[in-house]
Design a protein around this motif. Sequence first.
Motif, PDB file in Angstrom:
ATOM      1  N   ASP A 247       0.836  -1.202   0.000  1.00 57.88           N
ATOM      2  CA  ASP A 247       0.000   0.000   0.000  1.00 57.88           C
ATOM      3  C   ASP A 247       0.878   1.263   0.000  1.00 57.88           C
ATOM      4  O   ASP A 247       0.587   2.226   0.700  1.00 57.88           O
ATOM      5  CB  ASP A 247      -0.954  -0.001   1.195  1.00 57.88           C
ATOM      6  CG  ASP A 247      -0.220  -0.130   2.517  1.00 57.88           C
ATOM      7  OD1 ASP A 247       1.016  -0.369   2.483  1.00 57.88           O
ATOM      8  OD2 ASP A 247      -0.856   0.021   3.563  1.00 57.88           O
ATOM      9  N   VAL A 248       1.937   1.233  -0.781  1.00 59.66           N
ATOM     10  CA  VAL A 248       2.873   2.370  -0.852  1.00 59.66           C
ATOM     11  C   VAL A 248       2.133   3.672  -1.180  1.00 59.66           C
ATOM     12  O   VAL A 248       2.519   4.759  -0.734  1.00 59.66           O
ATOM     13  CB  VAL A 248       4.006   2.080  -1.882  1.00 59.66           C
ATOM     14  CG1 VAL A 248       3.462   1.827  -3.264  1.00 59.66           C
ATOM     15  CG2 VAL A 248       5.011   3.224  -1.934  1.00 59.66           C
TER      16      VAL A 248
ATOM     17  N   LYS B  65      -0.563   4.880  -0.050  1.00 67.87           N
ATOM     18  CA  LYS B  65      -1.079   5.592   1.131  1.00 67.87           C
ATOM     19  C   LYS B  65       0.015   6.459   1.734  1.00 67.87           C
ATOM     20  O   LYS B  65      -0.219   7.586   2.164  1.00 67.87           O
ATOM     21  CB  LYS B  65      -1.573   4.590   2.180  1.00 67.87           C
ATOM     22  CG  LYS B  65      -2.832   3.890   1.738  1.00 67.87           C
ATOM     23  CD  LYS B  65      -3.495   3.191   2.909  1.00 67.87           C
ATOM     24  CE  LYS B  65      -4.621   2.310   2.416  1.00 67.87           C
ATOM     25  NZ  LYS B  65      -4.531   0.940   2.937  1.00 67.87           N
ATOM     26  N   MET B  66       1.222   5.900   1.788  1.00 67.25           N
ATOM     27  CA  MET B  66       2.359   6.646   2.315  1.00 67.25           C
ATOM     28  C   MET B  66       2.684   7.833   1.411  1.00 67.25           C
ATOM     29  O   MET B  66       2.996   8.921   1.891  1.00 67.25           O
ATOM     30  CB  MET B  66       3.575   5.706   2.419  1.00 67.25           C
ATOM     31  CG  MET B  66       4.792   6.349   3.019  1.00 67.25           C
ATOM     32  SD  MET B  66       4.545   6.808   4.750  1.00 67.25           S
ATOM     33  CE  MET B  66       6.159   7.457   5.128  1.00 67.25           C
ATOM     34  N   VAL B  67       2.582   7.632   0.104  1.00 66.77           N
ATOM     35  CA  VAL B  67       2.851   8.724  -0.829  1.00 66.77           C
ATOM     36  C   VAL B  67       1.866   9.871  -0.571  1.00 66.77           C
ATOM     37  O   VAL B  67       2.255  11.042  -0.542  1.00 66.77           O
ATOM     38  CB  VAL B  67       2.780   8.246  -2.300  1.00 66.77           C
ATOM     39  CG1 VAL B  67       2.836   9.423  -3.267  1.00 66.77           C
ATOM     40  CG2 VAL B  67       3.910   7.274  -2.596  1.00 66.77           C
ATOM     41  N   GLU B  68       0.617   9.544  -0.324  1.00 64.85           N
ATOM     42  CA  GLU B  68      -0.380  10.587  -0.028  1.00 64.85           C
ATOM     43  C   GLU B  68       0.008  11.367   1.224  1.00 64.85           C
ATOM     44  O   GLU B  68      -0.095  12.596   1.257  1.00 64.85           O
ATOM     45  CB  GLU B  68      -1.773   9.956   0.133  1.00 64.85           C
ATOM     46  CG  GLU B  68      -2.365   9.530  -1.197  1.00 64.85           C
ATOM     47  CD  GLU B  68      -3.672   8.763  -1.046  1.00 64.85           C
ATOM     48  OE1 GLU B  68      -4.302   8.514  -2.083  1.00 64.85           O
ATOM     49  OE2 GLU B  68      -4.054   8.419   0.095  1.00 64.85           O
ATOM     50  N   ASP B  69       0.469  10.642   2.266  1.00 66.22           N
ATOM     51  CA  ASP B  69       0.932  11.311   3.491  1.00 66.22           C
ATOM     52  C   ASP B  69       2.096  12.242   3.178  1.00 66.22           C
ATOM     53  O   ASP B  69       2.161  13.365   3.671  1.00 66.22           O
ATOM     54  CB  ASP B  69       1.410  10.282   4.523  1.00 66.22           C
ATOM     55  CG  ASP B  69       0.238   9.560   5.178  1.00 66.22           C
ATOM     56  OD1 ASP B  69      -0.908  10.037   5.027  1.00 66.22           O
ATOM     57  OD2 ASP B  69       0.480   8.523   5.814  1.00 66.22           O
ATOM     58  N   VAL B  70       3.025  11.753   2.368  1.00 68.26           N
ATOM     59  CA  VAL B  70       4.209  12.554   2.052  1.00 68.26           C
ATOM     60  C   VAL B  70       3.803  13.819   1.291  1.00 68.26           C
ATOM     61  O   VAL B  70       4.329  14.905   1.560  1.00 68.26           O
ATOM     62  CB  VAL B  70       5.255  11.734   1.251  1.00 68.26           C
ATOM     63  CG1 VAL B  70       6.426  12.602   0.830  1.00 68.26           C
ATOM     64  CG2 VAL B  70       5.760  10.563   2.080  1.00 68.26           C
ATOM     65  N   ILE B  71       2.850  13.704   0.384  1.00 69.74           N
ATOM     66  CA  ILE B  71       2.385  14.902  -0.347  1.00 69.74           C
ATOM     67  C   ILE B  71       1.879  15.941   0.655  1.00 69.74           C
ATOM     68  O   ILE B  71       2.231  17.118   0.582  1.00 69.74           O
ATOM     69  CB  ILE B  71       1.256  14.559  -1.345  1.00 69.74           C
ATOM     70  CG1 ILE B  71       1.758  13.581  -2.413  1.00 69.74           C
ATOM     71  CG2 ILE B  71       0.712  15.829  -2.005  1.00 69.74           C
ATOM     72  CD1 ILE B  71       0.657  13.072  -3.343  1.00 69.74           C
TER      73      ILE B  71
ATOM     74  N   VAL C  12       8.311   9.759  -5.621  1.00 72.12           N
ATOM     75  CA  VAL C  12       8.197   8.587  -6.499  1.00 72.12           C
ATOM     76  C   VAL C  12       7.868   7.342  -5.687  1.00 72.12           C
ATOM     77  O   VAL C  12       8.403   7.137  -4.596  1.00 72.12           O
ATOM     78  CB  VAL C  12       9.479   8.407  -7.365  1.00 72.12           C
ATOM     79  CG1 VAL C  12      10.735   8.266  -6.516  1.00 72.12           C
ATOM     80  CG2 VAL C  12       9.346   7.228  -8.325  1.00 72.12           C
ATOM     81  N   GLU C  13       6.973   6.513  -6.212  1.00 70.43           N
ATOM     82  CA  GLU C  13       6.611   5.233  -5.600  1.00 70.43           C
ATOM     83  C   GLU C  13       7.702   4.212  -5.869  1.00 70.43           C
ATOM     84  O   GLU C  13       8.070   3.985  -7.022  1.00 70.43           O
ATOM     85  CB  GLU C  13       5.334   4.675  -6.259  1.00 70.43           C
ATOM     86  CG  GLU C  13       4.054   5.236  -5.766  1.00 70.43           C
ATOM     87  CD  GLU C  13       2.852   4.578  -6.475  1.00 70.43           C
ATOM     88  OE1 GLU C  13       3.029   3.680  -7.306  1.00 70.43           O
ATOM     89  OE2 GLU C  13       1.735   5.026  -6.179  1.00 70.43           O
ATOM     90  N   GLY C  14       8.179   3.537  -4.827  1.00 73.21           N
ATOM     91  CA  GLY C  14       9.133   2.452  -5.008  1.00 73.21           C
ATOM     92  C   GLY C  14       8.452   1.224  -5.601  1.00 73.21           C
ATOM     93  O   GLY C  14       7.233   1.119  -5.594  1.00 73.21           O
ATOM     94  N   VAL C  15       9.273   0.287  -6.137  1.00 76.89           N
ATOM     95  CA  VAL C  15       8.739  -0.982  -6.641  1.00 76.89           C
ATOM     96  C   VAL C  15       9.356  -2.127  -5.844  1.00 76.89           C
ATOM     97  O   VAL C  15      10.316  -1.938  -5.101  1.00 76.89           O
ATOM     98  CB  VAL C  15       9.046  -1.185  -8.155  1.00 76.89           C
ATOM     99  CG1 VAL C  15       8.378  -0.120  -8.986  1.00 76.89           C
ATOM    100  CG2 VAL C  15      10.556  -1.228  -8.410  1.00 76.89           C
ATOM    101  N   GLU C  16       8.803  -3.311  -6.023  1.00 78.52           N
ATOM    102  CA  GLU C  16       9.295  -4.480  -5.307  1.00 78.52           C
ATOM    103  C   GLU C  16      10.689  -4.848  -5.800  1.00 78.52           C
ATOM    104  O   GLU C  16      10.954  -4.813  -7.008  1.00 78.52           O
ATOM    105  CB  GLU C  16       8.325  -5.643  -5.531  1.00 78.52           C
ATOM    106  CG  GLU C  16       8.369  -6.661  -4.438  1.00 78.52           C
ATOM    107  CD  GLU C  16       7.299  -7.727  -4.616  1.00 78.52           C
ATOM    108  OE1 GLU C  16       7.346  -8.714  -3.886  1.00 78.52           O
ATOM    109  OE2 GLU C  16       6.422  -7.565  -5.495  1.00 78.52           O
TER     110      GLU C  16
END
Length: 366
Positions: free
Chosen positions: A252-253, A255-261, A326-330
């Motif tokens: 759920d990366v 959700k964290m990106v939204e927090d960071v924004i 940027v969203e990380g990947v696996e």
Amino acid sequence: MLTRVYRIAVDNIDEGSVRECCEIVSRGGIVVFPTETVYGLGASAYNGEAVKRIFIAKNRPMDNPLIVHISNKKQLYEVVEEVPEKIARAIDVLWPGPFTVLLRKGPRVAQEATANLPTVAVRMPAHPVALRLIDCAGPIAAPSANISGRPSPTTGFHAMVDMFGRADAIIDSGETLYGVESTIIDATSKPMKLLRPGAMPVEKIAEVLGEEIIITPEARGYRESERALAPGMKYKHYSPETPLILVEYREDVEKMVEDVIRVVEEVGGTGKKVAVIASSETFHRYKGLADKVLVYGSRKNVFEVARNLFKILRELDREGVDIAIVEGVEEKGLGLAVMNRLRKASSKVVKYHQNLYIPGHNSIQT
Ligand code: TXA
Ligand code: MG
């Protein structure tokens, strides 16, 4: 400097153009050429003066060694001292391809190409234009054809943006296949060590070698510790001008990106423009929340993400934003190469449940 530009189609190679570029290399010139990974800036590996010109054109520190590109096995024995049995068998399977191996250097290779090291990094690229050029000119020492510190060029156009007026010739053969550089293995250490993850999954190399390969935190792209590093691993890399925050992958990366924004907007104040670089599965969430949304491809297809990565990092600087997330990947298969590049490109790496710290501001609890 006058730079000659050649357009050579991969499926219809113009031999006259290859010959002209070969002559430029043979006379001590430097030529941008395509490979299956990224574009390279090449000189004869046997000509120290020519190799020096590569470092000047790229603004590259002289102590960062280059990869020697070959087109056949005979050339391998020209550039290294010896080939261990195990490596000889592995390259039969892995070459031509994005696999670079570090071996003990042979005497003919210019000291400038290896930054005076006793080792040389060698690979046989899987690109018909590169192979034809090397067949004609002999082993070619080449780093990626970007100005030092910038994302590597994955199109002839990007190579021209960086190298026009700096190289003697540029071969434009369109977009490269992988979009990230080759995987580098140190075969002089025991056990063997991954120096840089790349287009060939390290899992595949380990399987072919039948041996374990050590993956250090540095190879994952984490900030290096104080201790001495392998040459080349200590420099800033791939960086866009725009400050970039990487959010490490989990399911759920987003959700964290939204927090960071939200945090970025709080500490940055109003009027700061934010971009998000995300997957085709998640990008819609950021519409309305971020000023720009760039898509790097599907998170289920990391080959596609790798292929688009450097192009997107270059595009980012034209979007007119103050900061990007940027969203990380696996970190599986090519995902290891993608995360290595993203960690190196970022000014900040954020993990889940960590204090957020935005450069120039105080630490903020999320
Ligand atoms: O896919 C690729 O590998 C592309 C294309 C053009 O072939 N080349 C490329 O070169 O990425 P470059 O110079 O951008 O990256 C080569 C890396 C550098 O980090 C350098 O420090 C490392 O390989 N390297 C080269 N020779 C080495 C050596 N003898 N010991 C340790 N590291 C070495
Ligand atoms: Mg490079």
